[in-house]
Design a protein around this motif. Structure first.
Motif, mmCIF file in Angstrom:
data_model
loop_
_atom_site.group_PDB
_atom_site.id
_atom_site.type_symbol
_atom_site.label_atom_id
_atom_site.label_comp_id
_atom_site.label_asym_id
_atom_site.label_seq_id
_atom_site.Cartn_x
_atom_site.Cartn_y
_atom_site.Cartn_z
ATOM 1 N N ALA A 143 13.697 2.983 -4.830
ATOM 2 C CA ALA A 143 14.025 3.611 -3.391
ATOM 3 C C ALA A 143 12.793 3.603 -2.713
ATOM 4 O O ALA A 143 12.355 3.123 -1.822
ATOM 5 C CB ALA A 143 14.235 5.162 -3.604
ATOM 6 N N PHE A 144 11.456 3.711 -3.606
ATOM 7 C CA PHE A 144 9.934 3.531 -2.932
ATOM 8 C C PHE A 144 9.797 2.118 -2.320
ATOM 9 O O PHE A 144 9.478 2.015 -1.266
ATOM 10 C CB PHE A 144 8.951 3.973 -3.846
ATOM 11 C CG PHE A 144 9.156 5.574 -3.941
ATOM 12 C CD1 PHE A 144 8.367 6.144 -2.798
ATOM 13 C CD2 PHE A 144 9.002 6.360 -4.901
ATOM 14 C CE1 PHE A 144 8.184 7.804 -2.731
ATOM 15 C CE2 PHE A 144 9.112 7.689 -5.097
ATOM 16 C CZ PHE A 144 8.430 8.296 -4.190
ATOM 17 N N ARG A 145 10.275 1.238 -3.251
ATOM 18 C CA ARG A 145 10.106 -0.258 -2.648
ATOM 19 C C ARG A 145 10.801 -0.775 -1.634
ATOM 20 O O ARG A 145 10.576 -1.546 -0.881
ATOM 21 C CB ARG A 145 10.561 -0.993 -4.186
ATOM 22 C CG ARG A 145 9.527 -1.183 -5.394
ATOM 23 C CD ARG A 145 7.905 -1.455 -4.788
ATOM 24 N NE ARG A 145 7.853 -2.726 -4.335
ATOM 25 C CZ ARG A 145 7.147 -3.187 -3.298
ATOM 26 N NH1 ARG A 145 6.288 -2.228 -2.947
ATOM 27 N NH2 ARG A 145 7.264 -4.486 -2.987
ATOM 28 N N GLY A 146 11.900 0.006 -1.304
ATOM 29 C CA GLY A 146 12.578 -0.136 -0.195
ATOM 30 C C GLY A 146 12.040 0.009 0.989
ATOM 31 O O GLY A 146 12.225 -0.460 2.222
ATOM 32 N N VAL A 147 11.082 1.123 0.902
ATOM 33 C CA VAL A 147 10.086 1.197 2.286
ATOM 34 C C VAL A 147 8.696 0.876 2.056
ATOM 35 O O VAL A 147 7.656 1.201 2.556
ATOM 36 C CB VAL A 147 10.160 2.813 2.561
ATOM 37 C CG1 VAL A 147 11.462 3.381 3.128
ATOM 38 C CG2 VAL A 147 9.615 3.746 1.343
ATOM 39 N N ASP A 148 8.509 -0.208 1.144
ATOM 40 C CA ASP A 148 7.422 -0.956 0.701
ATOM 41 C C ASP A 148 6.275 -0.049 0.340
ATOM 42 O O ASP A 148 5.089 -0.415 0.693
ATOM 43 C CB ASP A 148 6.900 -1.575 1.991
ATOM 44 C CG ASP A 148 7.670 -2.860 2.488
ATOM 45 O OD1 ASP A 148 8.296 -3.541 1.669
ATOM 46 O OD2 ASP A 148 8.072 -3.074 3.745
ATOM 47 N N ILE A 149 6.657 0.926 -0.594
ATOM 48 C CA ILE A 149 5.513 1.899 -1.176
ATOM 49 C C ILE A 149 5.681 1.734 -2.768
ATOM 50 O O ILE A 149 6.664 1.522 -3.135
ATOM 51 C CB ILE A 149 6.002 3.125 -0.821
ATOM 52 C CG1 ILE A 149 5.767 3.357 0.740
ATOM 53 C CG2 ILE A 149 5.123 4.172 -1.608
ATOM 54 C CD1 ILE A 149 6.134 4.932 1.051
#
Length: 221
Positions: free
Chosen positions: A27-33
């Motif tokens: 989920a975090f990678r989905g918003v580039d975090i």
């Protein structure tokens, strides 16, 4: 005088903590975090409404909190068929009921996830709660308090795998028992209030009659 065993579910009865960690990372990678997996794992067991800020800061919660929780649910749902009960889960619940204890599940999970776990666990006719039943999630005591009201218990002890379970029990004025099944260490669980720590569910089952049940104090009583 009725004694109640309040059981956490994720990481305590079903082996989900690392699935949750992976779902949050995606989920975090989905918003580039990018956040380190260990930090996410350390937060598993607290409510999703608190986790984002805990691992990534208030700004990320403000900007992406709701989207991250939606994405976490989507990613976790793709893995839910991989989830298995932890060894000894059914035996623990059965032994507790045979001893005359009331058993109630106090889960921070979503109702649909808890319903899925119940099918896996086959615990019989016992009370249970989910995050849908409370306004404030662990480590707040709300889930524990709602769980106890559902069985009208006079004495209880809380069993969980995370430091957040121990904190929630303490805030509800109850003793807690820790399990190593979620990946938290014995010293950590004791430091957050666990009266004892067990390596697995069968070890706990062997000592059910010796658990430190304490009187339930009604909130604001």
């Amino acid at each position: 005088m009725s004694n109640t065993l309040v059981l956490d579910v994720d990481g305590t009865l079903v082996d989900t903590n690392y699935h949750h960690t992976v779902a949050w990372l995606r989920a975090f990678r989905g918003v580039d975090i990018t956040v380190p997996a260990w930090r996410v794992h350390r937060a598993i067991g607290m409510g999703g409404d608190k986790l984002v800020a805990a691992v990534a800061g208030d700004k990320v919660e403000q900007d992406h909190g709701d989207a991250l929780r939606t994405a976490w649910e989507r990613h976790f749902d793709t893995m839910i068929d991989e989830i298995q009960p932890l060894e000894g889960a059914h035996r623990l619940v059965r032994a507790a009921t045979e001893l005359g204890l009331s058993v109630v599940l106090a889960s921070s999970g979503k109702r649909k996830h808890v319903e899925h776990y119940l099918k896996l666990l086959d615990p019989g006719d016992i009370a249970w709660t989910s995050s849908d039943d409370v306004e404030d999630s662990k480590p707040a005591p709300d889930l524990v308090e709602v769980a106890l009201r559902s069985v009208k218990s006079s004495r209880a002890v809380v069993v969980g795998d995370s430091v957040w379970d121990c904190e929630a029990a303490g805030r509800a004025g109850l003793p807690s028992i820790g399990l190593l099944t979620g990946g938290f260490g014995e010293d950590e669980l004791v430091d957050r209030g666990a009266s004892a720590v067990y390596a697995d569910l069968d070890s706990l089952r062997a000592e059910l009659s010796d658990l430190p049940f304490a009187e339930v104090v009604e909130p604001n009583a």
